[in-house]
Design a protein around this motif. Structure first.
Motif, PDB file in Angstrom:
ATOM      1  N   ARG A 289      45.502  77.051 125.246  1.00 54.26           N
ATOM      2  CA  ARG A 289      45.556  75.582 125.232  1.00 54.26           C
ATOM      3  C   ARG A 289      46.976  75.094 125.571  1.00 54.26           C
ATOM      4  N   ASP A 290      47.995  75.722 124.968  1.00 51.19           N
ATOM      5  CA  ASP A 290      49.388  75.300 125.219  1.00 51.19           C
ATOM      6  C   ASP A 290      49.792  75.550 126.665  1.00 51.19           C
ATOM      7  N   ARG A 291      49.393  76.724 127.183  1.00 50.30           N
ATOM      8  CA  ARG A 291      49.799  77.074 128.556  1.00 50.30           C
ATOM      9  C   ARG A 291      49.120  76.139 129.555  1.00 50.30           C
ATOM     10  N   VAL A 292      47.870  75.762 129.302  1.00 52.12           N
ATOM     11  CA  VAL A 292      47.162  74.851 130.221  1.00 52.12           C
ATOM     12  C   VAL A 292      47.788  73.454 130.149  1.00 52.12           C
ATOM     13  N   LEU A 293      48.149  73.040 128.943  1.00 52.62           N
ATOM     14  CA  LEU A 293      48.771  71.715 128.785  1.00 52.62           C
ATOM     15  C   LEU A 293      50.103  71.674 129.531  1.00 52.62           C
ATOM     16  N   ASP A 294      50.902  72.738 129.385  1.00 57.73           N
ATOM     17  CA  ASP A 294      52.200  72.800 130.086  1.00 57.73           C
ATOM     18  C   ASP A 294      52.016  72.769 131.595  1.00 57.73           C
ATOM     19  N   ALA A 295      51.073  73.605 132.081  1.00 61.72           N
ATOM     20  CA  ALA A 295      50.938  73.792 133.529  1.00 61.72           C
ATOM     21  C   ALA A 295      50.213  72.629 134.195  1.00 61.72           C
ATOM     22  N   ARG A 296      49.215  72.067 133.507  1.00 58.10           N
ATOM     23  CA  ARG A 296      48.343  71.095 134.182  1.00 58.10           C
ATOM     24  C   ARG A 296      48.305  69.724 133.506  1.00 58.10           C
ATOM     25  N   GLY A 297      48.886  69.607 132.323  1.00 61.12           N
ATOM     26  CA  GLY A 297      48.842  68.326 131.600  1.00 61.12           C
ATOM     27  C   GLY A 297      47.444  67.993 131.095  1.00 61.12           C
ATOM     28  N   ILE A 298      46.573  69.002 131.010  1.00 60.41           N
ATOM     29  CA  ILE A 298      45.194  68.778 130.536  1.00 60.41           C
ATOM     30  C   ILE A 298      45.052  69.396 129.140  1.00 60.41           C
ATOM     31  N   GLU A 299      44.540  68.602 128.194  1.00 60.06           N
ATOM     32  CA  GLU A 299      44.377  69.129 126.841  1.00 60.06           C
ATOM     33  C   GLU A 299      42.964  69.689 126.686  1.00 60.06           C
ATOM     34  N   LEU A 300      42.887  70.955 126.352  1.00 57.87           N
ATOM     35  CA  LEU A 300      41.571  71.577 126.130  1.00 57.87           C
ATOM     36  C   LEU A 300      41.182  71.439 124.662  1.00 57.87           C
ATOM     37  N   HIS A 301      39.900  71.199 124.423  1.00 53.39           N
ATOM     38  CA  HIS A 301      39.397  71.124 123.037  1.00 53.39           C
ATOM     39  C   HIS A 301      38.372  72.226 122.837  1.00 53.39           C
ATOM     40  N   ARG A 302      38.435  72.852 121.655  1.00 54.07           N
ATOM     41  CA  ARG A 302      37.546  73.983 121.393  1.00 54.07           C
ATOM     42  C   ARG A 302      36.086  73.568 121.355  1.00 54.07           C
ATOM     43  N   GLU A 303      35.234  74.366 122.004  1.00 53.19           N
ATOM     44  CA  GLU A 303      33.782  74.204 121.842  1.00 53.19           C
ATOM     45  C   GLU A 303      33.310  75.123 120.712  1.00 53.19           C
ATOM     46  N   VAL A 304      33.902  76.306 120.655  1.00 48.33           N
ATOM     47  CA  VAL A 304      33.561  77.244 119.573  1.00 48.33           C
ATOM     48  C   VAL A 304      33.968  76.611 118.241  1.00 48.33           C
ATOM     49  N   VAL A 305      33.075  76.700 117.276  1.00 55.95           N
ATOM     50  CA  VAL A 305      33.348  76.138 115.950  1.00 55.95           C
ATOM     51  C   VAL A 305      34.092  77.193 115.127  1.00 55.95           C
ATOM     52  N   VAL A 306      35.275  76.833 114.643  1.00 51.97           N
ATOM     53  CA  VAL A 306      36.059  77.776 113.834  1.00 51.97           C
ATOM     54  C   VAL A 306      35.883  77.422 112.361  1.00 51.97           C
ATOM     55  N   TRP A 307      35.509  78.419 111.585  1.00 49.95           N
ATOM     56  CA  TRP A 307      35.417  78.242 110.128  1.00 49.95           C
ATOM     57  C   TRP A 307      36.574  78.991 109.485  1.00 49.95           C
ATOM     58  N   ASP A 308      37.365  78.267 108.691  1.00 45.26           N
ATOM     59  CA  ASP A 308      38.375  78.957 107.902  1.00 45.26           C
ATOM     60  C   ASP A 308      38.501  78.241 106.566  1.00 45.26           C
ATOM     61  N   ARG A 309      39.493  78.613 105.790  1.00 44.02           N
ATOM     62  CA  ARG A 309      39.579  78.055 104.437  1.00 44.02           C
ATOM     63  C   ARG A 309      40.091  76.624 104.441  1.00 44.02           C
ATOM     64  N   THR A 310      40.507  76.125 105.626  1.00 43.12           N
ATOM     65  CA  THR A 310      41.043  74.752 105.663  1.00 43.12           C
ATOM     66  C   THR A 310      40.198  73.811 106.518  1.00 43.12           C
ATOM     67  N   ASP A 311      39.144  74.335 107.186  1.00 46.18           N
ATOM     68  CA  ASP A 311      38.445  73.495 108.156  1.00 46.18           C
ATOM     69  C   ASP A 311      37.674  72.368 107.465  1.00 46.18           C
ATOM     70  N   ASP A 312      37.214  71.403 108.259  1.00 43.47           N
ATOM     71  CA  ASP A 312      36.441  70.303 107.676  1.00 43.47           C
ATOM     72  C   ASP A 312      34.972  70.407 108.077  1.00 43.47           C
ATOM     73  N   GLU A 313      34.528  71.655 108.374  1.00 40.98           N
ATOM     74  CA  GLU A 313      33.128  71.862 108.781  1.00 40.98           C
ATOM     75  C   GLU A 313      32.178  71.808 107.596  1.00 40.98           C
ATOM     76  N   ARG A 314      32.745  71.960 106.365  1.00 45.61           N
ATOM     77  CA  ARG A 314      31.861  71.967 105.203  1.00 45.61           C
ATOM     78  C   ARG A 314      31.063  70.669 105.158  1.00 45.61           C
ATOM     79  N   ILE A 315      29.896  70.773 104.570  1.00 45.51           N
ATOM     80  CA  ILE A 315      29.007  69.633 104.528  1.00 45.51           C
ATOM     81  C   ILE A 315      29.605  68.559 103.627  1.00 45.51           C
ATOM     82  N   GLY A 316      29.736  67.348 104.178  1.00 43.55           N
ATOM     83  CA  GLY A 316      30.438  66.300 103.449  1.00 43.55           C
ATOM     84  C   GLY A 316      29.509  65.268 102.844  1.00 43.55           C
ATOM     85  N   ASP A 317      29.850  64.017 102.980  1.00 43.49           N
ATOM     86  CA  ASP A 317      29.082  62.966 102.319  1.00 43.49           C
ATOM     87  C   ASP A 317      28.264  62.147 103.299  1.00 43.49           C
ATOM     88  N   ALA A 318      27.737  62.814 104.321  1.00 43.97           N
ATOM     89  CA  ALA A 318      26.976  62.079 105.338  1.00 43.97           C
ATOM     90  C   ALA A 318      25.796  61.372 104.706  1.00 43.97           C
TER      91      ALA A 318
END
Ligand SMILES: Cc1cc2nc3c(=O)[nH]c(=O)nc-3n(C[C@H](O)[C@H](O)[C@H](O)COP(=O)(O)OP(=O)(O)OC[C@H]3O[C@@H](n4cnc5c(N)ncnc54)[C@H](O)[C@@H]3O)c2cc1C
Length: 318
Positions: A289-318
């Motif tokens: 992501r950093d190398r693409v931003l530097d080279a092309r000025g395009i910000e990539l966003h992850r499609e793969v969902v990352v689960w870790d101990r800090t993510d906000d994927e947990r089921i919330g108050d929808a």
């Protein structure tokens, strides 16, 4: 069973595995564990889990086939749900007495469902050939590709909200965009699809063509989770552009970080070596992501969902 698991699940119709290795069950075959992997056998048990976990503020996540998931090596706290019991995999034809509507449980395997449809000459899901997914995961991600997206054929979706209540949405309330939907409820229970009857031989030929396209363009044999990044909108042209092509043009095909590699076959696929670390793939994503931003000025966003101990994927108050 611990006291917590007894109080959460003791009287429910569920299967519980403690300290479950969910990372290695994902398509990346890498990553950590969940405190509890829970397989409810009924919708009532599932609804009750949501209510109870909310009361004691225990995080809940839902995993489909794990084909778009990267679970950090430190794992995730709380509960991960899988809907692979028969109650969540049912297929019902002629919904509301209408031949063109089929209801499929969120836990059903997409590939098996579409092949079963194909044998009966039932067209609708074939554009998803080669996309590994559960029905719920495919609807959540609006999975698709060159031949169409699952949202194109969705007629209705039933969900559970975080309080465990069922909500049913008709097509007019649903919006499917590129790899996303407007569904905010945490759990998809089932979807109704619009289908049509076709000559099974012609349908099978179309499926073969789509499968051949997938095989030509994607490294399906590697341990990956499909595309790491969403295709970005090019700021100059306003057109959605292939993230893989951009990563390739920046010269990052084959880039390696620890046990993770940018595929040499398709630059938007990342792979992890056998017994490798999920964290390497997460960090490789940051590097790319950093190398693409530097080279092309395009910000990539992850499609793969990352689960870790800090993510906000947990089921919330929808
Ligand atoms: C080899 C390979 C090729 C791929 N090719 C494509 C492709 O061509 N097109 C494409 O779009 N994708 C592709 N993918 C990615 C993946 O197949 C899709 O994103 C798919 O929809 C993931 O479904 P899943 O059931 O595995 O979901 P998971 O990976 O298990 O979960 C993904 C997300 O969906 C959520 N989720 C899962 N089930 C439910 C549910 N019942 N209710 C609510 N939320 C749920 C999870 O919490 C998570 O946020 C590919 C992946 C691989 C490994």
């Amino acid at each position: 069973m611990t006291r917590l698991s007894r109080s959460l699940f003791g009287d429910l119709d569920v299967e519980v595995e403690m300290d479950a290795p969910i990372g290695v069950e994902s398509w990346f075959c890498a990553g950590g564990r969940a405190d509890f992997l829970v397989r409810p056998r009924t919708a009532e048990a599932l609804s009750e889990i949501l209510k109870r976990s909310r009361q004691i503020d225990t995080p809940v996540r839902i995993m489909g086939e794990g084909a778009n998931l990267l679970v950090d090596d430190d794992g995730v706290p709380g509960i991960v749900i899988r809907l692979d019991a028969p109650a969540f995999r049912a297929v019902e034809h002629n919904v509301e007495g209408r031949l063109e509507l089929v209801r499929v449980g969120a836990g059903a395997d997409l590939a098996r469902t579409l092949m079963r449809f194909a044998r009966a000459g039932t067209a609708g899901l074939e554009s998803l050939m080669g996309v590994p997914a559960s029905i719920g995961g495919a609807v959540r991600m609006n999975a698709g590709g060159a031949y169409g997206e699952i949202g194109d054929v969705v007629h209705a979706v039933a969900c559970l909200d975080s309080g465990g209540r069922v909500r049913v949405y008709g097509a007019d309330e649903l919006r499917f965009d590129y790899r996303s939907t407007n569904i905010v409820d945490p759990i998809i229970l089932w979807a109704v699809f619009r289908v049509s009857q076709e000559n099974p031989i012609a349908l099978r030929e179309r499926i073969k063509e789509i499968a051949a396209h997938k095989k030509r363009t994607q490294p399906l044999g590697d341990k990956s989770a499909g595309c790491m990044f969403r295709n970005p909108v090019d700021p100059d042209t306003g057109v959605r552009t292939s993230a893989g092509r951009i990563i390739d043009e920046v010269g990052l095909k084959g880039l390696r970080h620890g046990s993770a590699t940018v595929s040499t076959h398709h630059a938007n696929f990342f792979t992890i070596d056998r017994n490798g670390r999920a964290r390497d793939a997460i960090e490789l994503g940051d590097l790319v992501r950093d190398r693409v931003l530097d080279a092309r000025g395009i910000e990539l966003h992850r499609e793969v969902v990352v689960w870790d101990r800090t993510d906000d994927e947990r089921i919330g108050d929808a």
